[in-house]
Enzyme design. Sequence first.
Site, PDB file in Angstrom:
ATOM      1  N   SER A   1      62.040  45.586  29.488  1.00  0.00           N
ATOM      2  CA  SER A   1      63.246  45.180  30.346  1.00  0.00           C
ATOM      3  C   SER A   1      63.235  43.589  30.287  1.00  0.00           C
ATOM      4  CB  SER A   1      63.264  45.801  31.693  1.00  0.00           C
ATOM      5  OG  SER A   1      63.060  47.040  31.404  1.00  0.00           O
TER       6      SER A   1
ATOM      7  N   ARG B   1      50.938  53.927  31.184  1.00  0.00           N
ATOM      8  CA  ARG B   1      52.228  53.917  31.614  1.00  0.00           C
ATOM      9  C   ARG B   1      52.926  53.322  30.487  1.00  0.00           C
ATOM     10  NH1 ARG B   1      55.778  53.385  36.631  1.00  0.00           N
ATOM     11  NH2 ARG B   1      57.595  52.212  36.114  1.00  0.00           N
TER      12      ARG B   1
ATOM     13  N   LYS C   1      65.273  46.739  39.381  1.00  0.00           N
ATOM     14  CA  LYS C   1      65.729  46.139  38.012  1.00  0.00           C
ATOM     15  C   LYS C   1      66.516  44.712  38.825  1.00  0.00           C
ATOM     16  CE  LYS C   1      64.084  48.832  35.106  1.00  0.00           C
ATOM     17  NZ  LYS C   1      62.917  48.360  34.124  1.00  0.00           N
TER      18      LYS C   1
END
Length: 505
Positions: A61, A152, A332
């Site tokens: 991201s 992860r 985010k």
Amino acid sequence: MNKKVILMILDGWGKSPDPKVSAIDNANIPFINSLYKNYPSAQLRTDGLNVGLPEGQMGNSEVGHMNLGAGRIVYQDLAKINLAVQNKTLSQEKALKEAFQYAKENNKPIHFLGLLSDGGVHSHTSHLRGLLDAAQNFGLKKTFIHAFTDGRDVDPKSAIATIENLNKYIHNTPAKLASVIGRYYAMDRDKRWERIKLAYDLLVNGKGKPSQDAVLSISNSYQNNITDEFIEPIIMTDDNNNPIATIQEDDVVIFFNFRTDRGRELTEALSQQDFHEQNMHKLNLYYVTLTNYDETYKNVKVIYNKDNITQTLGEVLEKAGKKQIRIAETEKYPHVTFFFSGGREQPFLGESRILKNSPKVATYDLQPEMSAYELTEALIPEIEKTEADFICLNFANGDMVGHTGIMSAAIKACQAVNKCVEKVITAALAHNYTTIVIADHGNCETMINPDGTPNTAHTTNPVPIILVDKELKTIHDGVLGDIAPTILDLMGIKKPEVMTRNSLL
């Protein structure tokens, strides 16, 4: 053209070559599926050199949003640091040389801390090896590694192999493994200080399960259904059961994560401020980070400072006198603000920000809709006002729930996103906004590995781009860096020369 534009980022929403393992393909998402029938679509690459990462490296991201806002390929720290490790020039970096010099002159140990992972999202084991080589070549005798296990960005039980490889690497060198803890604790980014405290107490006070064999301790954790991300504090001890090393006043600490967001809280507790409630007190340390975690930190040395990215989409819109909105939930929010603006914290003139808190749950499979409905409710009135010329919106669900590896939860996440996308696009069309639907990287389209185990990591799959507009009939394949030029093209604004990528119209 002089259109108003919404960039809708479905985080972690890739295109799977195998529908069986895809939460998206298994979800009931009629509205999103209808967009492909009714509007032009293509695909974007979000991995490797397409976004300035090393070849074959999955996107993430931070990198994705930086490329989206920059309108060019932004060469990432990972690619830069990899080159320095390969070319053995790491030891020539000023901040590292000075730290080694300080340790040698004052006979102080060096503590390397960071995520022990080949994931390449927050860190890379090759960087730690490069740092260990540099320390050994400098003649340093007291070097300790405090490893945070991943699970992860890589498979949930990969730490054993990673630690075995590290042990082989440091055999016959002065370096020793001093402690192990899961990233869930050491790398929180949501102000859950009770997690950070477990890491702090391990590093500073030696509080953890004593062990002389990290691999054995981790496999015991697996037997208790505790995978890498959640490994509880393990303190490595010598034959007298004393800790191999803890971090003391005036020691050297080198945090080798290159991604900034999940290194901040632990850095704050170790070096920046006291947290009386948690009984964490900052130490006077010679503290070094691989990249710049925060401009405001005092007495933290940085090995690789960021190149400033100017003339991002936000800046160009400011200069054109346009109004913009950045909207996301906590997980985010830095991505649609800081990273989308090329590493700039403060808003541009005419930029407003809408933040909704992510739910306070241990893991997002417990609430797969996250805060998507709240975001949608907050955004619709803004669309109806039609004051904003550009809106950057991120739905976090595909990524954050994808990371849990739980297919049923990821399916629910996709279905929640579908409902929200329908509401936003319906409003957008009614008020003459063009919506570009994209993802920043893949994740929830691959929930299962070929061997049947859960996949919790990002992917290198392409992602969709759908152009939801009443008139335009074509859109081309591209990379994330092509999105800002496309938006400027739609808005009738000339792109600056530094935006070297192209409009996909």
